[in-house]
Every structure is written in C-alpha cells, then in structure tokens.
Enzyme design. Structure first.
Site, PDB file in Angstrom:
ATOM      1  N   PRO A 278       0.724  -1.199  -0.108  1.00 31.81           N
ATOM      2  CA  PRO A 278       0.086   0.144   0.092  1.00 31.81           C
ATOM      3  C   PRO A 278       0.913   1.357  -0.034  1.00 31.81           C
ATOM      4  O   PRO A 278       1.875   1.579   0.606  1.00 31.81           O
ATOM      5  CB  PRO A 278      -0.642   0.005   1.319  1.00 31.81           C
ATOM      6  CG  PRO A 278       0.243  -0.866   2.145  1.00 31.81           C
ATOM      7  CD  PRO A 278       0.847  -1.761   1.411  1.00 31.81           C
ATOM      8  N   GLY A 279       0.334   2.352  -0.794  1.00 34.23           N
ATOM      9  CA  GLY A 279       1.051   3.604  -0.824  1.00 34.23           C
ATOM     10  C   GLY A 279       0.217   4.564  -0.334  1.00 34.23           C
ATOM     11  O   GLY A 279       0.192   4.980   0.615  1.00 34.23           O
ATOM     12  N   CYS A 348       3.451  29.075 -16.072  1.00 36.33           N
ATOM     13  CA  CYS A 348       2.818  29.249 -17.479  1.00 36.33           C
ATOM     14  C   CYS A 348       2.385  28.219 -18.054  1.00 36.33           C
ATOM     15  O   CYS A 348       3.006  27.660 -19.041  1.00 36.33           O
ATOM     16  CB  CYS A 348       4.019  29.974 -18.109  1.00 36.33           C
ATOM     17  SG  CYS A 348       4.956  31.339 -17.202  1.00 36.33           S
TER      18      CYS A 348
HETATM   19  C1  LIG Z   1       2.601   2.553  -7.146  1.00 36.58           C
HETATM   20  C2  LIG Z   1       2.478   0.851  -6.798  1.00 36.58           C
HETATM   21  C3  LIG Z   1       1.863   0.482  -5.450  1.00 36.58           C
HETATM   22  C4  LIG Z   1       1.409   1.549  -4.616  1.00 36.58           C
HETATM   23  O1  LIG Z   1       0.171   1.935  -5.246  1.00 36.58           O
HETATM   24  P1  LIG Z   1      -0.887   2.766  -4.480  1.00 36.58           P
HETATM   25  O2  LIG Z   1      -2.122   2.900  -5.206  1.00 36.58           O
HETATM   26  O3  LIG Z   1      -0.339   4.022  -3.896  1.00 36.58           O
HETATM   27  O4  LIG Z   1      -1.381   1.846  -3.007  1.00 36.58           O
HETATM   28  C5  LIG Z   1       2.403  -0.939  -5.076  1.00 36.58           C
HETATM   29  N1  LIG Z   1       2.642  -1.617  -5.779  1.00 36.58           N
HETATM   30  C6  LIG Z   1       3.444  -1.274  -7.217  1.00 36.58           C
HETATM   31  C7  LIG Z   1       4.084  -2.238  -7.937  1.00 36.58           C
HETATM   32  C8  LIG Z   1       3.557   0.099  -7.603  1.00 36.58           C
HETATM   33  O5  LIG Z   1       3.738   0.651  -8.659  1.00 36.58           O
END
Ligand SMILES: *Cc1c(COP(=O)(O)O)cnc(C)c1O
Length: 423
Positions: A278-279, A348
């Site tokens: 998760p990010g 711009c």
């Molecule tokens: C970007 C990415 C994530 C995280 O995605 P989220 O939508 O921020 O949870 C996880 N795994 C991989 C391989 C990614 O490229």
C-alpha cells in the site's frame, strides 16, 4: 480519517496551528501528520493480520522521516529504483524487508539489489528474469524472486493509473508466468518464491481486485500441480482513499475491513505468505499542501484565485484530473459568504490549476488555503519547473513539528547545472 481539523478558528495538523506554521516556515509547504500515518498503517496491518508482510510503496511518499516512522511501525518498503532502495536503507528499513518492483530495472540496479540481499525482486519481463539469473549467479547468490503477473484486470480511478490490463506495460501474461516460473526454477541464481500482482491505483471497487486475486489463486494452484513451490503472493497496493470530505464521512475504515475480508475469502485456503504494497492508503490523507493566495484575476464570468503553490509542487490535478478538497486555513464563520473560484498556480501552463468553479469563502491576498489529501504522490512527484524551489516538508506529531525537508535554496537549485568551460 485524518488529523486535520479546525480548532479555535484555524485549521490544525494535530495540535499544530497551520496558520502559525505557515507564518513561520513560509508557503507553500507540505505538512504531514504522524498520527494519521500511524492510524492508517495500524488499521491496515491489523485488518490483514500479523502474518501479512507490509511493504510501503515508497513512490507515494519517500521522505526519510516518513519512512523512519513507518519502519518503526514495522513496515518494509516496496521500491522501484536504486534510489528508492538507498532511501529505504538510509531510513533504517532492513534489506530483508525490501521488495524491488518495476518494469525497467537496469542491470546495475539488479546487481545493487542482489548485493544488498533484499527480500524479493519482482520480475516483470522475461528478459529481466534472465538478466537477474545471470547477475545473481555471477555473484554466487540466490535471489528470491516473484513474477509479476498482468492478470488482464485493469482498475483505478484514471487511465493513467491503471496497470493491470494487457494494454498496460506492466508484468507478464498469465500463460507466460506459468512458462517462466517453470524455466526459472532451474536457474542457479534464482530462488522462485511466488507471484506478484498490482492492477492499478485509487481502486475503491473491490470487485476488480477480487477478480485479479482469484486469477492469481488459480495460477498458484496450476503451478503447484506442475510441481512448483509457490510460497508467497505479493498482492500489490492500489486501495483507494476518499479525496472528498463527504466520501470520507461515508466510508472511513470500512474499505480496509472489506478488503481484508475479501483477501481471506479468495486466498485464505491457499497456504501462502501474503504481502501487500500500500502507498496512497497509508499517506494520502496524512498530508496537506499549504499555500497562500497571491492575488485574483477577475474575468467577466469567473474569478481566478492565484496561489503560490503550483503544478510543479502537486501535479495530480494536471496529470490525472485529480480532485483535491481545498479548505481555508482560517475557519469561515457562519456569516462569511462564499463564491466559486478557479484556483490556479503561477506557472505558465493552463493545466496549472488545482480546482475549477470551486466554492470557497471569499478570500484575498495573504489568505492561506490547505490543499487536502496531498500526502501521496505529492512531494515525490514535484519538480523545479519554472525554476521554482522544491518546497519544505513538515512532520507534525502532537504539538511538535519538524522540518523534514527544508525549502531548497536558489543556490542549491542553480548549483545543479554546470556551464562547460568552452562557453
Ligand atoms: C505504485 C505501486 C504501488 C502502490 O500503489 P498505491 O495505489 O499507492 O497503493 C504498489 N505496488 C506497485 C508495484 C506500484 O507500482
């Protein structure tokens, strides 16, 4: 849920007054809430259970202080470049908790990752598999590998954040995965551990994720029938968050619980170690971008509010047509009138716009605004376009705050370039 709320008439990050903070550090700046990051991490980790491995997707927010905080909570890191691996290590994340993903890892990056002894490399192409086998074998090592599968289930809130369809560049097809898994099992430098999948971002409909995970479960069964050991399933990230206050009230943590229940239902009987990346879910709501109104540009039919933040600081609206709530830092009283504004930055480019026809309390030069839900894919995607300095990042914890990245100086900005002596 997050920890940005009005107290005594001004927006606070936990117990820190954002108007005072803005007076002190100057605008624009990012402000992150420790309590919100902790809350989201814990909610996710507790829902998925103690056995689940959580690799925070660093590309969402890679500030070393944020990574250190997550490391202390027990998070590993999902990285997509040598730079991110170096950042994770610098923040105190052990190599044994780092996954390396990405479609275009160079030989140099693969060698670096192998050398560090990281937990897992997610292979996205056949060529990469052979390159890694060669590099690891030459190093006398066996690298733990998962194959990233493209399950042909695309999802996400925008075409530019969909990754799981065959139209997208990511991963290998289901049938190629089966073939490559078999081939790789006999390569000396590799230790085939399992499969990985990540179908997109800002996904709030669990149906697509479920479809993808069900395909992964089928593949695990097929591989095992063929005599292969499949010990790990990396289920990626992608779970979405509310960008609008009204949605936040309606959903809250329910999506995480439903997601965890779905994972158990679809994969619970498979006897695999599951990992997650998760990010956005962890950091998205934990950050705001504070900006100041510079002036207005009135037109016959609309008024532009020009603020001092711009698309180089937060590119999501320009790049993904993303919606961000905008809250005045000074709480509007009951008798304050509001009107629609187009909120734009000074760059711009016509795409340098944070909101169109957005109702905001009437505001003038010097007023602070908070662009909400800017903790993910905000600072990490920023640039110095228009020779604008990278903005500060502030981490709040209770009543304390720390500048976790100072504003870039103009000297540092200009020092990046060099004029050749023949000019
Ligand atoms: C970007 C990415 C994530 C995280 O995605 P989220 O939508 O921020 O949870 C996880 N795994 C991989 C391989 C990614 O490229």
């Amino acid at each position: 849920m997050h920890h940005f709320a009005y107290r005594n008439g001004t927006l606070h990050a936990e117990a820190v007054d954002l108007a005072r903070l803005a007076d002190e550090v100057g605008t624009p700046f990012y402000c992150y809430s420790t309590a919100t990051i902790e809350r989201h991490y814990r909610l996710f980790a507790e829902a998925l259970g103690a056995e689940a491995h959580i690799f925070f997707a660093m590309k969402a927010n890679s500030n070393l202080a944020v990574l250190r905080l997550l490391a202390k909570l027990g998070a590993g890191a999902d990285t997509v470049s040598e730079g991110e691996i170096r950042r994770a290590l610098a923040a105190g994340i052990a190599p044994g908790k780092i996954v390396f993903s990405g479609i275009g890892k160079s030989d140099r990056e693969l060698a670096f990752a192998v050398d560090q002894g990281i937990y897992q490399i997610n292979i996205e192409t056949e060529g990469e598999l052979y390159a890694l086998a060669r590099i690891a074998a030459a190093n006398g090592q066996r690298q733990a590998v998962a194959i990233r599968v493209n399950p042909d289930v695309g999802a996400g809130a925008h075409a530019k954040i969909t990754t799981g369809s065959t139209e997208n560049k990511f991963g290998v097809s289901m049938s190629d995965a089966e073939r490559l898994y078999g081939a790789a099992s006999s390569m000396p430098g590799l230790h085939m551990c399992g499969l990985a999948v990540h179908i997109g971002s800002q996904i709030r409909d669990l149906g697509d994720l479920e479809a993808a995970f069900a395909r992964m479960a089928d593949l695990v069964v097929r591989l095992r029938r063929a005599g292969h050991r499949v010990a790990r399933l990396d289920l990626g990230g992608g779970l979405g968050i509310p960008y609008e206050m009204s949605e936040a009230v309606a959903h809250g943590p329910d999506l995480i619980q439903a997601y965890a229940a779905m994972v158990r239902r679809v994969l619970g009987n498979l006897d695999v170690e599951v990992g997650f990346e998760p990010g956005r879910l962890i950091v998205g709501n934990a950050g705001v971008l504070i900006t100041c109104v510079v002036r207005h540009n009135p037109r016959p039919h609309k008024t532009f509010v020009i603020v001092d933040a711009a698309m180089n600081d937060l590119i999501r609206p320009a790049m993904y047509d993303a919606y961000h709530d905008i809250w005045p830092v000074t709480e509007p009283g009951p008798d304050v009138s509001s009107r629609p504004y187009d909120v734009v930055g000074p760059i711009c480019e016509s795409s340098d716009q944070f909101a169109a026809a957005r109702r905001l309390p009437v505001s003038g030069p010097g007023d602070y605004l908070a662009i909400m839900t800017a903790g993910a894919y905000g600072a990490t995607m920023s640039s110095t376009y228009n020779s604008r300095q990278l903005v500060p990042e502030i981490l709040v914890s209770g009543g304390r705050f720390a500048v976790v990245r100072p504003r870039q100086t103009f000297e540092a900005l200009l020092d990046l370039d060099q004029i050749p002596d023949w000019l």
